[in-house]
Design a protein around this motif. Sequence first.
Motif, PDB file in Angstrom:
ATOM      1  N   UNK A  72      -2.424   3.795  -3.450  1.00 42.71           N
ATOM      2  CA  UNK A  72      -2.379   2.545  -4.495  1.00 42.71           C
ATOM      3  C   UNK A  72      -2.244   1.221  -3.563  1.00 42.71           C
ATOM      4  N   UNK A  73      -3.295   0.351  -3.742  1.00 40.02           N
ATOM      5  CA  UNK A  73      -3.214  -0.845  -3.093  1.00 40.02           C
ATOM      6  C   UNK A  73      -3.042  -2.003  -3.936  1.00 40.02           C
ATOM      7  N   UNK A  90       0.963  -1.080   0.042  1.00 42.63           N
ATOM      8  CA  UNK A  90       0.135  -0.097  -0.039  1.00 42.63           C
ATOM      9  C   UNK A  90       0.838   1.225  -0.034  1.00 42.63           C
ATOM     10  N   UNK A  91       0.855   2.162  -1.093  1.00 43.97           N
ATOM     11  CA  UNK A  91       1.480   3.320  -1.063  1.00 43.97           C
ATOM     12  C   UNK A  91       0.789   4.509  -1.516  1.00 43.97           C
ATOM     13  N   UNK A  92       1.484   5.701  -1.128  1.00 39.45           N
ATOM     14  CA  UNK A  92       0.924   7.025  -1.508  1.00 39.45           C
ATOM     15  C   UNK A  92       1.922   7.764  -2.087  1.00 39.45           C
ATOM     16  N   UNK A  93       3.134   7.015  -2.831  1.00 40.07           N
ATOM     17  CA  UNK A  93       3.997   7.612  -3.327  1.00 40.07           C
ATOM     18  C   UNK A  93       3.579   8.338  -4.679  1.00 40.07           C
ATOM     19  N   UNK A  94       3.994   9.610  -5.059  1.00 37.44           N
ATOM     20  CA  UNK A  94       3.563  10.220  -6.190  1.00 37.44           C
ATOM     21  C   UNK A  94       3.988   9.479  -7.369  1.00 37.44           C
ATOM     22  N   UNK A  95       5.061   9.072  -7.561  1.00 39.38           N
ATOM     23  CA  UNK A  95       5.336   8.343  -8.665  1.00 39.38           C
ATOM     24  C   UNK A  95       4.416   7.444  -9.032  1.00 39.38           C
ATOM     25  N   UNK A  96       4.133   6.533  -7.962  1.00 42.08           N
ATOM     26  CA  UNK A  96       3.188   5.272  -8.363  1.00 42.08           C
ATOM     27  C   UNK A  96       1.748   5.647  -8.479  1.00 42.08           C
ATOM     28  N   UNK A  97       1.157   6.615  -7.845  1.00 37.89           N
ATOM     29  CA  UNK A  97       0.093   7.252  -7.975  1.00 37.89           C
ATOM     30  C   UNK A  97       0.088   7.855  -9.464  1.00 37.89           C
ATOM     31  N   UNK A  98       0.956   8.432 -10.128  1.00 42.73           N
ATOM     32  CA  UNK A  98       0.821   8.974 -11.459  1.00 42.73           C
ATOM     33  C   UNK A  98       0.880   7.803 -12.331  1.00 42.73           C
TER      34      UNK A  98
END
Length: 462
Positions: A46-47, A21-29
């Motif tokens: 993102x999960x 589970x992450x809120x990292x910007x690059x992963x979100x983009x």
Amino acid sequence: METLQTERISSAFQILLGDRFTGQLDVRKEHGSGFSYHTCMPPDWVAFPRSTEEVAAIVAICSTYQLPIIPFGAGTSIEGHILAVNGGVCVDLRLMNQVLEVDTANMCATVQAGVTRNQLDDVLEGSGFFFPIGPGVNATLGGMASTRASGTNAVRYGTMKDNVLSLTAVLPSGQVIKTASKARKSSSGYDLTRLLIGSEGTLGIITELTIKLHSYPEAIYAAICSFPEVEAAVNTAIKTIQNGIAIAKIELLDALLMRAVNRFSKLDYPEKPTLLLEFHGSPAEIEGQISKVQAIARAFGGDDFCWEKDEVARLRLWRARTDAAPSAQAMVPGSKIMSTDVCVPISRLAKCIVDTQTDIAETGLFAPILGHVGDGNFHLSIPLDPTDPSQFERAKALNERLVQRALALEGTCSGEHGIGVGKLAYMSQEHGEAVEVMRAIKTAIDPANLMNPGKLLPPEKK
């Protein structure tokens, strides 16, 4: 969102998933655009679940905190299906990539939703069976079901709705359901399988699928034929279908696209409207089919019909089709492709394509046509220079006119790409009052509108 609320949400998901589970910007983009020409809209988090049970737990947390939920497969959708228009949690199913069973006795397989079509092909190699649905990208089976995908084999084998026997899905309530069995037919209850197929994640998250397998053909032949004008090529396809010839694939590439393919793939085909065909069956059956199609093509001016049965030669012949999309994009260096998608009754296909070509010529855009003409479906592949906003505006206007043309001919705004956010404006025009029935189903299953909000159904009129 308040800091305390954010911390509670993050904590709940970290306990469940840890570093999945992450809120990292690059992963979100990465999860906010896909292959779409629409502006990136990343989720808040993102999960990455590994099981149906974890998906259900994710949905339960989202329900508690009223967070939008956006299912994600391979990110290959075109019409903005994965845009997080209201933020929320993107549920990436790619770790759910197990082929759970290949049941050759019953000609079916059960897979997790994150299995890709190429992965399934590898598993089935040598089994004597294959799965016929193949969009032009390596999509996941769950995503293909969610968008009711099809591809080049649809004229013979149908689309995803024809090739899925049963689904396991997590509903917005967190309830897990299985929609049907392995039985090839049933008259028991509502057809929930097909309700979920094409629902684009707005009713629930598909986590497993039981799909039909088909016996690998005894022989496969490919053929190619060029024509003096596009109308002749399309009429050949129409007549082939109307005569009941059991062709497996029949693809149209217009003269512009053939020029692009020749340049990109270093081929030397005539730069004319061209049909690429594939035949499945016994050699005797296929050669009879080829003879009939060749006669039809000749009647419409197709005089260079050639065919191949050797696999290497067949794949070389078919390369014009497999290289079509990158070939179009290469004509405008640095471009991004805008791909349109309409489908009309086959008797009206020639008129729709000819009128569209006239329209294209007046725009000044390079917009070659690729068609799955055996079922009336075709696309414009429009490479756009991202530094020229006027190109994008002309392409959007062209797409608008194309959709209106298809609807006027009793067709549909989307043959296989789906609605997402890109074609919301046409749903009421195409479906009329039936949109309210769709809305009632959505409200009954997802009263809080958490499942992929802003997709498939147009905003309710005030």
